[in-house]
Design an enzyme around this catalytic site. Structure first.
Site, PDB file in Angstrom:
ATOM      1  N   ARG A  49      42.155  47.685  41.925  1.00 14.93           N
ATOM      2  CA  ARG A  49      41.029  48.096  41.096  1.00 14.93           C
ATOM      3  C   ARG A  49      39.810  48.523  41.905  1.00 14.93           C
ATOM      4  NH1 ARG A  49      44.341  45.426  38.481  1.00 14.93           N
ATOM      5  NH2 ARG A  49      44.485  44.363  40.461  1.00 14.93           N
ATOM      6  N   THR A  50      39.397  47.703  42.854  1.00 14.46           N
ATOM      7  CA  THR A  50      38.136  47.990  43.546  1.00 14.46           C
ATOM      8  C   THR A  50      38.272  49.288  44.347  1.00 14.46           C
ATOM      9  OG1 THR A  50      37.915  45.602  43.721  1.00 14.46           O
ATOM     10  CG2 THR A  50      36.336  46.925  44.940  1.00 14.46           C
ATOM     11  N   HIS A 127      31.793  38.920  45.588  1.00 19.38           N
ATOM     12  CA  HIS A 127      32.368  40.202  45.136  1.00 19.38           C
ATOM     13  C   HIS A 127      31.336  40.789  44.153  1.00 19.38           C
ATOM     14  CE1 HIS A 127      35.068  43.311  44.108  1.00 19.38           C
ATOM     15  NE2 HIS A 127      36.156  42.624  43.834  1.00 19.38           N
TER      16      HIS A 127
HETATM   17  N1   CP Z   1      39.199  42.647  40.706  1.00 21.85           N
HETATM   18  C1   CP Z   1      39.598  43.044  41.924  1.00 21.85           C
HETATM   19  O1   CP Z   1      38.883  42.891  42.920  1.00 21.85           O
HETATM   20  O2   CP Z   1      40.833  43.600  41.957  1.00 21.85           O
HETATM   21  P1   CP Z   1      41.497  44.240  43.246  1.00 21.85           P
HETATM   22  O3   CP Z   1      41.767  43.081  44.206  1.00 21.85           O
HETATM   23  O4   CP Z   1      42.746  44.890  42.757  1.00 21.85           O
HETATM   24  O5   CP Z   1      40.510  45.191  43.841  1.00 21.85           O
END
Ligand code: CP
Length: 301
Positions: A49-50, A127
């Protein structure tokens, strides 16, 4: 803001400004243009996602990206230091987005280079862009960030998203329920920050008893990759499994959020309920990340 490293550095005014900008970007009420801007997406740890939402955010507004996923095809493998890697990247890009396994790596990056740095996750620490898109999702579903009752469920010690989000919400008079296995509780430094602001929080093991009170349930994965001993993970991996049945007595405005990825902590039957919001939450990340980049690059709109 020159960088976005920790939600501790972000005021409630900054939060509301970024949410307002994200709203305008999503509704196409402003003309934000990233043409000619180049973002370096440095992912030393895995991400779906990020990484891809930053890429989407930049490219949809006319900008460009270059990226790394792991170090195998970079000169880090030849022994180049993080400092030299960052200095080099800063000669090419306008902004750095970095995820790293070491707590404090993003702060180090911001102190090393002259271009803006966005922390896309540093170890178990912070985060902040996830917290910002979580706040945007809460604002969209609840109409306000103020006076909400929020349950955070799962691995609250090793999961960085809950650290950033609880700090981010602490200026909006929340009431928290923290539900976790006993040795995966919210870290003391986060609870100390909440204590200083007089925020009410209860540490519980069973989320069932408070479901009827919650506006938001923020579910997190047990962070398998951060356990030193696999047997310890096996003991707690099924501690919280959210099913449709658990949602029988929730409030009308109730929503389930999850930063994703999920493993087994939310069953598929929850996805089809009116309460599931985690995929829309991921979509909101694009608009919020566009707002964050606009703000850090000081772009006119
Ligand atoms: N929410 C999140 O950080 O997902 P990813 O680890 O897939 O980036």
């Amino acid at each position: 803001m020159k960088n976005l490293i920790s939600m501790r550095d972000v005021s409630s005014e900054d939060i509301l400004k970024l949410i307002n900008l994200a709203v305008k970007i999503e509704k196409k009420e402003v003309n934000v243009d990233f043409t000619g801007k180049l973002a370096a997406l440095l992912f030393f740890e895995p991400s779906t996602r990020t990484h891809f939402s930053f890429e989407t955010a930049v490219k949809k507004l006319g900008g460009n990206t270059f990226s790394m996923s792991g170090t195998s095809s970079t000169s880090v493998k030849k022994g180049e230091t993080l400092s030299d890697t960052l200095m080099t990247i800063s000669m090419y890009a306008d902004i750095i987005v970095m995820r790293h396994v070491i707590e404090g790596a993003a702060r180090f990056a911001a102190e090393t280079v002259d271009i803006p740095v966005i922390n896309a996750g540093d170890g178990t620490n912070q985060h902040p862009t996830q917290a910002m898109l979580d706040l945007y999702s809460i604002q969209k579903t609840q109409g306000s960030l103020k006076n909400l009752t929020i349950g955070m469920v799962g691995d609250l010690r090793l999961g960085r998203t809950v650290h950033s989000l609880s700090q981010a919400l602490s200026d909006f008079n929340p009431k928290f329920y923290f539900a976790s296995p006993s040795h995966l509780q919210m870290p003391n430094y986060i609870k100390d920050d909440l204590d200083k602001k007089g925020i009410v929080y209860h540490e519980i093991e069973d989320i069932k008893e408070v479901m009827h009170e919650l506006d938001i349930m923020y579910v997190t994965r047990i962070q398998k990759e951060r356990f030193a001993v696999l047997e310890d993970y096996e003991k707690v991996k099924d501690s919280y499994i959210i099913t449709k049945k658990l949602l029988e007595d929730v409030k009308d405005n109730f929503k389930v959020l999850h930063p994703l990825p999920r493993v087994n902590e939310i069953t598929k039957d929850v996805d089809d309920t009116e309460y599931a919001y985690y995929f829309q939450q991921a979509r909101n990340g694009v608009f919020m990340r566009q707002a964050i980049i606009t703000s850090l690059l000081n772009l006119k709109y």
